[in-house]
Design a protein around this motif. Structure first.
Motif, mmCIF file in Angstrom:
data_model
loop_
_atom_site.group_PDB
_atom_site.id
_atom_site.type_symbol
_atom_site.label_atom_id
_atom_site.label_comp_id
_atom_site.label_asym_id
_atom_site.label_seq_id
_atom_site.Cartn_x
_atom_site.Cartn_y
_atom_site.Cartn_z
ATOM 1 N N ARG A 38 0.862 -1.180 0.000
ATOM 2 C CA ARG A 38 0.000 0.000 0.000
ATOM 3 C C ARG A 38 0.898 1.228 0.000
ATOM 4 N N VAL A 39 0.628 2.142 -0.911
ATOM 5 C CA VAL A 39 1.414 3.371 -1.039
ATOM 6 C C VAL A 39 0.468 4.557 -0.924
ATOM 7 N N TYR A 40 0.809 5.496 -0.046
ATOM 8 C CA TYR A 40 -0.028 6.675 0.172
ATOM 9 C C TYR A 40 0.783 7.933 -0.145
ATOM 10 N N GLY A 41 0.236 8.758 -1.025
ATOM 11 C CA GLY A 41 0.866 10.017 -1.368
ATOM 12 C C GLY A 41 0.079 11.200 -0.833
ATOM 13 N N GLU A 42 0.438 12.382 -1.279
ATOM 14 C CA GLU A 42 -0.249 13.600 -0.835
ATOM 15 C C GLU A 42 -1.691 13.649 -1.330
ATOM 16 N N ARG A 43 -1.938 13.110 -2.534
ATOM 17 C CA ARG A 43 -3.256 13.233 -3.156
ATOM 18 C C ARG A 43 -4.025 11.939 -3.252
ATOM 19 N N ALA A 44 -3.326 10.813 -3.290
ATOM 20 C CA ALA A 44 -4.021 9.541 -3.516
ATOM 21 C C ALA A 44 -3.186 8.390 -2.980
ATOM 22 N N GLY A 45 -3.792 7.215 -2.976
ATOM 23 C CA GLY A 45 -3.101 6.006 -2.548
ATOM 24 C C GLY A 45 -3.409 4.869 -3.496
ATOM 25 N N LEU A 46 -2.667 3.783 -3.364
ATOM 26 C CA LEU A 46 -2.954 2.591 -4.158
ATOM 27 C C LEU A 46 -2.647 1.349 -3.340
ATOM 28 N N GLU A 47 -3.239 0.251 -3.764
ATOM 29 C CA GLU A 47 -3.056 -1.026 -3.070
ATOM 30 C C GLU A 47 -3.048 -2.154 -4.084
ATOM 31 N N TRP A 48 -2.080 -3.077 -3.911
ATOM 32 C CA TRP A 48 -2.009 -4.278 -4.752
ATOM 33 C C TRP A 48 -1.748 -5.479 -3.862
ATOM 34 N N ARG A 49 -2.445 -6.592 -4.170
ATOM 35 C CA ARG A 49 -2.290 -7.837 -3.415
ATOM 36 C C ARG A 49 -1.987 -8.986 -4.367
ATOM 37 N N GLN A 50 -0.950 -9.745 -4.042
ATOM 38 C CA GLN A 50 -0.517 -10.837 -4.899
ATOM 39 C C GLN A 50 -1.569 -11.922 -5.037
ATOM 40 N N GLN A 51 -2.421 -12.103 -4.037
ATOM 41 C CA GLN A 51 -3.440 -13.146 -4.118
ATOM 42 C C GLN A 51 -4.666 -12.695 -4.919
ATOM 43 N N GLU A 52 -4.680 -11.441 -5.326
ATOM 44 C CA GLU A 52 -5.678 -10.905 -6.262
ATOM 45 C C GLU A 52 -4.928 -10.024 -7.255
ATOM 46 N N PRO A 53 -4.029 -10.622 -8.024
ATOM 47 C CA PRO A 53 -3.009 -9.832 -8.727
ATOM 48 C C PRO A 53 -3.500 -9.048 -9.926
ATOM 49 N N ASN A 54 -4.693 -9.367 -10.427
ATOM 50 C CA ASN A 54 -5.177 -8.673 -11.613
ATOM 51 C C ASN A 54 -5.887 -7.367 -11.287
ATOM 52 N N SER A 55 -5.928 -7.000 -9.995
ATOM 53 C CA SER A 55 -6.592 -5.773 -9.565
ATOM 54 C C SER A 55 -5.594 -4.822 -8.922
ATOM 55 N N LEU A 56 -5.758 -3.539 -9.212
ATOM 56 C CA LEU A 56 -5.011 -2.470 -8.566
ATOM 57 C C LEU A 56 -6.036 -1.460 -8.065
ATOM 58 N N ILE A 57 -6.022 -1.184 -6.770
ATOM 59 C CA ILE A 57 -7.004 -0.291 -6.164
ATOM 60 C C ILE A 57 -6.401 1.101 -6.007
ATOM 61 N N LEU A 58 -7.078 2.093 -6.558
ATOM 62 C CA LEU A 58 -6.698 3.489 -6.393
ATOM 63 C C LEU A 58 -7.624 4.133 -5.377
ATOM 64 N N LYS A 59 -7.063 4.906 -4.441
ATOM 65 C CA LYS A 59 -7.840 5.480 -3.347
ATOM 66 C C LYS A 59 -7.658 6.988 -3.298
ATOM 67 N N SER A 60 -8.721 7.678 -2.883
ATOM 68 C CA SER A 60 -8.680 9.129 -2.775
ATOM 69 C C SER A 60 -9.692 9.583 -1.743
ATOM 70 N N ASN A 61 -9.457 10.770 -1.175
ATOM 71 C CA ASN A 61 -10.447 11.371 -0.277
ATOM 72 C C ASN A 61 -11.550 12.083 -1.043
ATOM 73 N N GLU A 62 -11.444 12.120 -2.370
ATOM 74 C CA GLU A 62 -12.403 12.851 -3.196
ATOM 75 C C GLU A 62 -13.553 11.998 -3.690
ATOM 76 N N GLY A 63 -13.516 10.711 -3.442
ATOM 77 C CA GLY A 63 -14.586 9.845 -3.927
ATOM 78 C C GLY A 63 -14.287 8.396 -3.609
ATOM 79 N N PRO A 64 -15.147 7.481 -4.069
ATOM 80 C CA PRO A 64 -14.946 6.057 -3.770
ATOM 81 C C PRO A 64 -13.709 5.503 -4.455
ATOM 82 N N ALA A 65 -13.196 4.412 -3.913
ATOM 83 C CA ALA A 65 -12.025 3.756 -4.495
ATOM 84 C C ALA A 65 -12.340 3.256 -5.901
ATOM 85 N N GLN A 66 -11.324 3.230 -6.735
ATOM 86 C CA GLN A 66 -11.445 2.761 -8.105
ATOM 87 C C GLN A 66 -10.620 1.491 -8.261
#
Length: 374
Positions: free
Chosen positions: A262-290
């Motif tokens: 999980r990586v968190y920056g000033e504006r957004a974050g992301l998450e990747w899990r090896q057991q669900e490797p085909n998905s990358l989750i983008l996170k923000s305080n401006e709306g729901p995760a993508q």
């Protein structure tokens, strides 16, 4: 396309990782196994080679004779690179023999037995004019490369926090204490941190594009009677001031291959899990995760190029491993760089510097220690 010819040292009958290397190398039809020294036991090596359909003359009793004999063959027949899949204490001796005979190297990780050997490895490869790659498999996933692209493009803003975890449970009970990974003479100064902690460390640096500058660690064996660590945690400080946490455990009961970042920056974050490797989750305080999915439009060209089948058909560990071999085959053929981040000599040194620092920090009661630079 002419296949790149590969030899293998180690990985004989009963060796999980040897079979994985061979399957990954063969997946795209660009690499051909032509010879090997599959075991320190000559009979076992011969049996292993025969089971793989290799001629007896190309199944060698030891890696030294393999290098000599292969180098003496005509250029169009001899192996072009060697895959090193031995216990850690043999990595450098095999690599030295390969480089001295003019062969490129694709090595399992960690790169060497200790940090001093990693320094020697750097000098040897740098002076050889030959290519070297390291099997940090998880870098081969399309969505890891996509995560790296987005972080480096500044989509998250300045990175502030990184949490990386690799938890397994396979050493929680009696794993057979003669296992080489638990033997300091063959594994080195660390079991858990050397085996899977290096993957977590590499993933954190690869995705962020940042080097970890220093750490404070607490590692050791949780199963009584062991000499090497089977569990550990490290606090991290990155070169840009970001903070992080690295968790590695092989005694987390019930865990399979739970690697995540999980990586968190000033504006957004992301998450990747090896057991669900085909998905990358983008996170923000401006709306729901993508949730981004492998193979769909909107990803970078690099991530799209790593897929082999249409979106929705899951690709996993073997395909990620195969992406490393495909990229290395292109390097050996002298083809142009396609932007894929292939782990190599820098990652080899960084991984061993991490292990050395984690062991030293923990022995000093968690004292903050700088990670050596090249």
């Amino acid at each position: 396309m002419q296949k790149v010819r590969m030899g293998m040292v180690g990985g004989g009958e009963g060796a999980f990782i040897g079979a994985v290397h061979r399957m990954a190398a063969a997946l795209d039809g660009q690499v051909e196994l032509v010879c090997g020294s599959f075991s320190s036991d000559a009979e076992r090596s011969a049996r292993s080679g025969a089971a793989l359909g290799l001629p007896a003359a190309r199944c060698y009793a030891d890696f030294a004779s393999m290098m000599r004999s292969e180098a003496a063959l005509p250029a169009e027949q001899r192996m072009e690179f060697v895959a090193v899949v031995t216990p850690n204490h043999l990595h450098l001796p095999v690599v030295k023999a390969a480089l001295a005979s003019g062969f490129h190297v694709f090595s399992d990780k960690p790169a060497t037995f200790d940090l001093n050997e990693a320094r020697e490895l750097q000098a040897l490869v740098s002076g050889s004019g030959l290519h070297y790659a390291l099997s940090h498999t998880y870098v081969g996933y399309a969505m890891v490369q996509e995560a790296r692209r987005r972080v480096l493009a500044g989509e998250l803003g300045r990175v502030r926090k990184v949490v990386v975890e690799y938890s397994q449970g396979w050493l929680a009970g009696d794993a057979g204490e003669d296992l080489w990974r638990l033997d300091p003479a063959r594994s080195g100064a660390s079991c858990c941190m050397g085996d899977i902690g290096t993957h977590a460390f590499n993933l954190a640096e690869t995705v962020t594009g940042l080097k970890i500058a220093e750490l404070s660690s607490d590692i050791g064996p949780l199963v009584p009677g062991r000499q090497l660590d089977d569990d550990g945690t490290a606090l991290l400080r990155f070169e840009n001031g970001a903070r992080g946490v690295l968790i590695a455990s092989q005694v987390s009961v019930g865990e399979e291959n739970n690697l995540s970042v999980r990586v968190y920056g000033e504006r957004a974050g992301l998450e990747w899990r090896q057991q669900e490797p085909n998905s990358l989750i983008l996170k923000s305080n401006e709306g729901p995760a993508q949730v981004l999915r492998a193979g769909w439009p909107g990803l970078g060209d690099g991530a799209l190029a790593l897929g082999r089948i249409p979106a929705g058909h899951p690709e996993g560990y073997l395909e990620a491993f195969a992406n490393l071999y495909r990229a290395f085959a292109a390097v050996v053929r002298g083809e142009a760089d396609n932007g894929f981040h292939l782990p190599g000599l820098d990652e080899a040194f960084r991984g061993m510097a991490f292990v050395d620092t984690a062991v030293a920090s923990s022995a000093a009661g968690g004292q903050w220690r700088a990670i050596p630079v090249e």
